[in-house]
Write a protein that holds these residues in place. Structure first.
Motif, PDB file in Angstrom:
ATOM      1  N   THR A   1      52.114  85.408  44.284  1.00  0.00           N
ATOM      2  CA  THR A   1      52.018  83.955  44.274  1.00  0.00           C
ATOM      3  C   THR A   1      50.737  83.551  44.984  1.00  0.00           C
ATOM      4  OG1 THR A   1      54.433  83.726  44.341  1.00  0.00           O
ATOM      5  CG2 THR A   1      53.135  81.781  44.884  1.00  0.00           C
ATOM      6  N   LEU A   2      49.849  82.871  44.258  1.00  0.00           N
ATOM      7  CA  LEU A   2      48.582  82.410  44.806  1.00  0.00           C
ATOM      8  C   LEU A   2      48.654  80.903  45.044  1.00  0.00           C
ATOM      9  CD1 LEU A   2      46.137  84.333  42.422  1.00  0.00           C
ATOM     10  CD2 LEU A   2      47.111  85.102  44.593  1.00  0.00           C
ATOM     11  N   CYS A   3      48.186  80.467  46.212  1.00  0.00           N
ATOM     12  CA  CYS A   3      48.259  79.058  46.579  1.00  0.00           C
ATOM     13  C   CYS A   3      46.865  78.494  46.851  1.00  0.00           C
ATOM     14  CB  CYS A   3      49.116  78.876  47.833  1.00  0.00           C
ATOM     15  SG  CYS A   3      50.808  79.488  47.665  1.00  0.00           S
ATOM     16  N   PHE A   4      46.626  77.264  46.374  1.00  0.00           N
ATOM     17  CA  PHE A   4      45.338  76.614  46.561  1.00  0.00           C
ATOM     18  C   PHE A   4      45.537  75.141  46.877  1.00  0.00           C
ATOM     19  CE2 PHE A   4      44.787  80.101  43.605  1.00  0.00           C
ATOM     20  CZ  PHE A   4      43.659  80.744  44.064  1.00  0.00           C
TER      21      PHE A   4
ATOM     22  N   PRO B   1      44.570  64.218  48.980  1.00  0.00           N
ATOM     23  CA  PRO B   1      43.478  63.397  49.523  1.00  0.00           C
ATOM     24  C   PRO B   1      43.057  63.767  50.943  1.00  0.00           C
ATOM     25  CG  PRO B   1      45.122  62.033  48.438  1.00  0.00           C
ATOM     26  CD  PRO B   1      45.699  63.408  48.521  1.00  0.00           C
ATOM     27  N   ASP B   2      44.017  64.019  51.810  1.00  0.00           N
ATOM     28  CA  ASP B   2      43.697  64.320  53.210  1.00  0.00           C
ATOM     29  C   ASP B   2      44.566  65.480  53.687  1.00  0.00           C
ATOM     30  OD1 ASP B   2      42.626  64.169  55.761  1.00  0.00           O
ATOM     31  OD2 ASP B   2      44.030  62.611  56.413  1.00  0.00           O
ATOM     32  N   PRO B   3      44.281  66.701  53.236  1.00  0.00           N
ATOM     33  CA  PRO B   3      45.132  67.837  53.591  1.00  0.00           C
ATOM     34  C   PRO B   3      45.005  68.235  55.058  1.00  0.00           C
ATOM     35  CG  PRO B   3      43.178  68.615  52.465  1.00  0.00           C
ATOM     36  CD  PRO B   3      43.127  67.108  52.417  1.00  0.00           C
ATOM     37  N   LYS B   4      46.083  68.792  55.584  1.00  0.00           N
ATOM     38  CA  LYS B   4      46.090  69.290  56.962  1.00  0.00           C
ATOM     39  C   LYS B   4      46.426  70.778  56.926  1.00  0.00           C
ATOM     40  CE  LYS B   4      47.538  64.840  58.895  1.00  0.00           C
ATOM     41  NZ  LYS B   4      47.422  64.146  57.584  1.00  0.00           N
ATOM     42  N   PHE B   5      45.646  71.550  57.682  1.00  0.00           N
ATOM     43  CA  PHE B   5      45.815  72.995  57.714  1.00  0.00           C
ATOM     44  C   PHE B   5      46.135  73.448  59.135  1.00  0.00           C
ATOM     45  CE2 PHE B   5      42.878  71.968  54.267  1.00  0.00           C
ATOM     46  CZ  PHE B   5      43.486  72.595  53.193  1.00  0.00           C
ATOM     47  N   SER B   6      46.671  74.654  59.242  1.00  0.00           N
ATOM     48  CA  SER B   6      47.077  75.165  60.548  1.00  0.00           C
ATOM     49  C   SER B   6      45.887  75.606  61.394  1.00  0.00           C
ATOM     50  CB  SER B   6      48.045  76.341  60.374  1.00  0.00           C
ATOM     51  OG  SER B   6      47.417  77.392  59.644  1.00  0.00           O
ATOM     52  N   SER B   7      44.733  75.838  60.751  1.00  0.00           N
ATOM     53  CA  SER B   7      43.560  76.298  61.493  1.00  0.00           C
ATOM     54  C   SER B   7      42.298  75.982  60.697  1.00  0.00           C
ATOM     55  CB  SER B   7      43.646  77.810  61.756  1.00  0.00           C
ATOM     56  OG  SER B   7      43.590  78.520  60.528  1.00  0.00           O
ATOM     57  N   GLN B   8      41.147  76.272  61.302  1.00  0.00           N
ATOM     58  CA  GLN B   8      39.874  76.019  60.638  1.00  0.00           C
ATOM     59  C   GLN B   8      39.686  76.896  59.405  1.00  0.00           C
ATOM     60  OE1 GLN B   8      37.685  73.789  61.016  1.00  0.00           O
ATOM     61  NE2 GLN B   8      37.975  72.875  63.011  1.00  0.00           N
TER      62      GLN B   8
ATOM     63  N   GLU C   1      44.021  78.716  56.008  1.00  0.00           N
ATOM     64  CA  GLU C   1      44.839  79.719  55.325  1.00  0.00           C
ATOM     65  C   GLU C   1      46.299  79.317  55.184  1.00  0.00           C
ATOM     66  OE1 GLU C   1      44.203  83.453  57.218  1.00  0.00           O
ATOM     67  OE2 GLU C   1      42.170  83.678  56.419  1.00  0.00           O
ATOM     68  N   LYS C   2      46.676  78.164  55.769  1.00  0.00           N
ATOM     69  CA  LYS C   2      48.049  77.683  55.617  1.00  0.00           C
ATOM     70  C   LYS C   2      48.053  76.159  55.598  1.00  0.00           C
ATOM     71  CE  LYS C   2      52.732  78.147  57.465  1.00  0.00           C
ATOM     72  NZ  LYS C   2      53.587  78.779  58.495  1.00  0.00           N
TER      73      LYS C   2
ATOM     74  N   PRO D   1      41.748  78.573  48.819  1.00  0.00           N
ATOM     75  CA  PRO D   1      42.922  79.454  48.825  1.00  0.00           C
ATOM     76  C   PRO D   1      43.633  79.471  50.170  1.00  0.00           C
ATOM     77  CG  PRO D   1      40.912  80.757  48.985  1.00  0.00           C
ATOM     78  CD  PRO D   1      40.473  79.333  48.782  1.00  0.00           C
ATOM     79  N   GLN D   2      44.980  79.533  50.131  1.00  0.00           N
ATOM     80  CA  GLN D   2      45.790  79.679  51.341  1.00  0.00           C
ATOM     81  C   GLN D   2      46.508  81.031  51.295  1.00  0.00           C
ATOM     82  OE1 GLN D   2      46.020  76.158  49.893  1.00  0.00           O
ATOM     83  NE2 GLN D   2      44.222  76.250  51.218  1.00  0.00           N
ATOM     84  N   ARG D   3      45.993  81.976  52.019  1.00  0.00           N
ATOM     85  CA  ARG D   3      46.581  83.306  52.028  1.00  0.00           C
ATOM     86  C   ARG D   3      47.980  83.295  52.638  1.00  0.00           C
ATOM     87  NH1 ARG D   3      43.121  87.878  54.932  1.00  0.00           N
ATOM     88  NH2 ARG D   3      43.620  86.558  56.725  1.00  0.00           N
ATOM     89  N   ASP D   4      48.225  82.372  53.586  1.00  0.00           N
ATOM     90  CA  ASP D   4      49.536  82.302  54.241  1.00  0.00           C
ATOM     91  C   ASP D   4      50.431  81.219  53.650  1.00  0.00           C
ATOM     92  OD1 ASP D   4      48.728  84.349  55.929  1.00  0.00           O
ATOM     93  OD2 ASP D   4      47.894  82.964  57.414  1.00  0.00           O
ATOM     94  N   GLY D   5      50.060  80.686  52.504  1.00  0.00           N
ATOM     95  CA  GLY D   5      50.901  79.694  51.835  1.00  0.00           C
ATOM     96  C   GLY D   5      50.940  78.369  52.564  1.00  0.00           C
ATOM     97  N   GLY D   6      52.141  77.857  52.786  1.00  0.00           N
ATOM     98  CA  GLY D   6      52.283  76.573  53.459  1.00  0.00           C
ATOM     99  C   GLY D   6      53.320  75.702  52.784  1.00  0.00           C
ATOM    100  N   THR D   7      53.180  74.392  52.919  1.00  0.00           N
ATOM    101  CA  THR D   7      54.201  73.466  52.426  1.00  0.00           C
ATOM    102  C   THR D   7      54.275  73.437  50.895  1.00  0.00           C
ATOM    103  OG1 THR D   7      52.565  71.688  52.718  1.00  0.00           O
ATOM    104  CG2 THR D   7      54.186  71.984  54.459  1.00  0.00           C
TER     105      THR D   7
END
Length: 243
Positions: free
Chosen positions: A119-122, A180-187, A190-191, A127-133
């Motif tokens: 499963t690939l997430c973008f 529009p305004d995504p939030k990620f766990s780090s710079q 990856e999630k 790309p988000q290697r650790d997936g997310g919401t």
């Protein structure tokens, strides 16, 4: 710092657009060599994610110039077909694109006769290697809708025994969202942690996947059958003490 005023430097041509040139600073980066395989993988990925966009990769570092062109009109459906080119699929690619609350959700998936999930997430082409919401919304709705379908159609006597890991074995899926305004766990991004994305993905995919199962009974039963094959395999491994 500007060195001069704007002035005409030549004849106008018919081409328009922006050209960007850059060169990494050896004072900042310890390694400035570009890896061709890494660039090829990423550019192919971008061509799939942006259907209809033509991208050329040209390597002029050697005497013999290397050039590869990427162009895919099928989008994520074509991406799934590319990933599954050496696998045996049990149905045609399932693909859907919908928008809700300003969030665009593009999902393609296909089950194969294999035993590994891919499963690939973008998010916004990243790309988000650790997936997310977005991954959580997809996985939750996938299992929930399939179990509800089994119970409604009485395809199996014990639908509640089916777990997410049983459903996803052999599955190849790609989830791409535009936020529009995504939030990620780090710079490194990856999630994805934008909470509103999970509900949107779940709502849109649940509706589409349920309609697909009802409108394609043969494919639906193939998916149910392979899921229960994996369930029995898991039960056998547990009985033997395998982990």
């Amino acid at each position: 710092v500007a060195t001069d005023r704007l002035r005409i430097v030549g004849e106008e041509n018919q081409k328009t657009g922006t050209e960007i040139n850059f060169k990494p600073s050896k004072e900042t980066f310890t390694k400035c060599n570009f890896d061709y395989q890494t660039l090829e993988h990423r550019i192919r990925e971008l061509a799939f994610l942006n259907s209809g966009v033509h991208i050329d990769l040209i390597d002029q570092r050697e005497t013999d110039e290397k050039k590869v062109s990427f162009f895919y009109e099928g989008g994520l459906k074509a991406y799934i077909e590319y990933l599954n080119r050496s696998r045996n699929a049990i149905h045609d690619v399932i693909a859907t694109t919908h928008e809700k609350d300003g969030i665009t959700v593009d999902i393609s998936l296909e089950w194969t006769d294999g035993y590994h999930e891919t499963t690939l997430c973008f998010t916004n082409n990243i790309p988000q290697r650790d997936g997310g919401t977005h991954l959580a919304g997809f996985r939750g709705s996938l299992t929930r809708v399939l179990k509800a379908f089994i119970k409604k159609e009485n395809a199996k006597k014990t639908p509640t025994d089916l777990l997410g890991e049983d459903v996803r074995e052999g599955l190849i899926a790609i989830i791409s969202v535009k936020v529009p305004d995504p939030k990620f766990s780090s710079q490194t991004k990856e999630k994805l942690v934008s909470s509103e994305v999970e509900g949107v993905v779940s709502t849109l995919f649940s509706k589409y996947f349920n309609e697909f199962l009802l409108e394609n009974p043969k494919d639906a039963m193939n998916i149910v059958s392979v899921s229960y094959t994996h369930l029995r395999a898991h039960e056998t491994r547990e009985d033997r003490g395998w982990r």
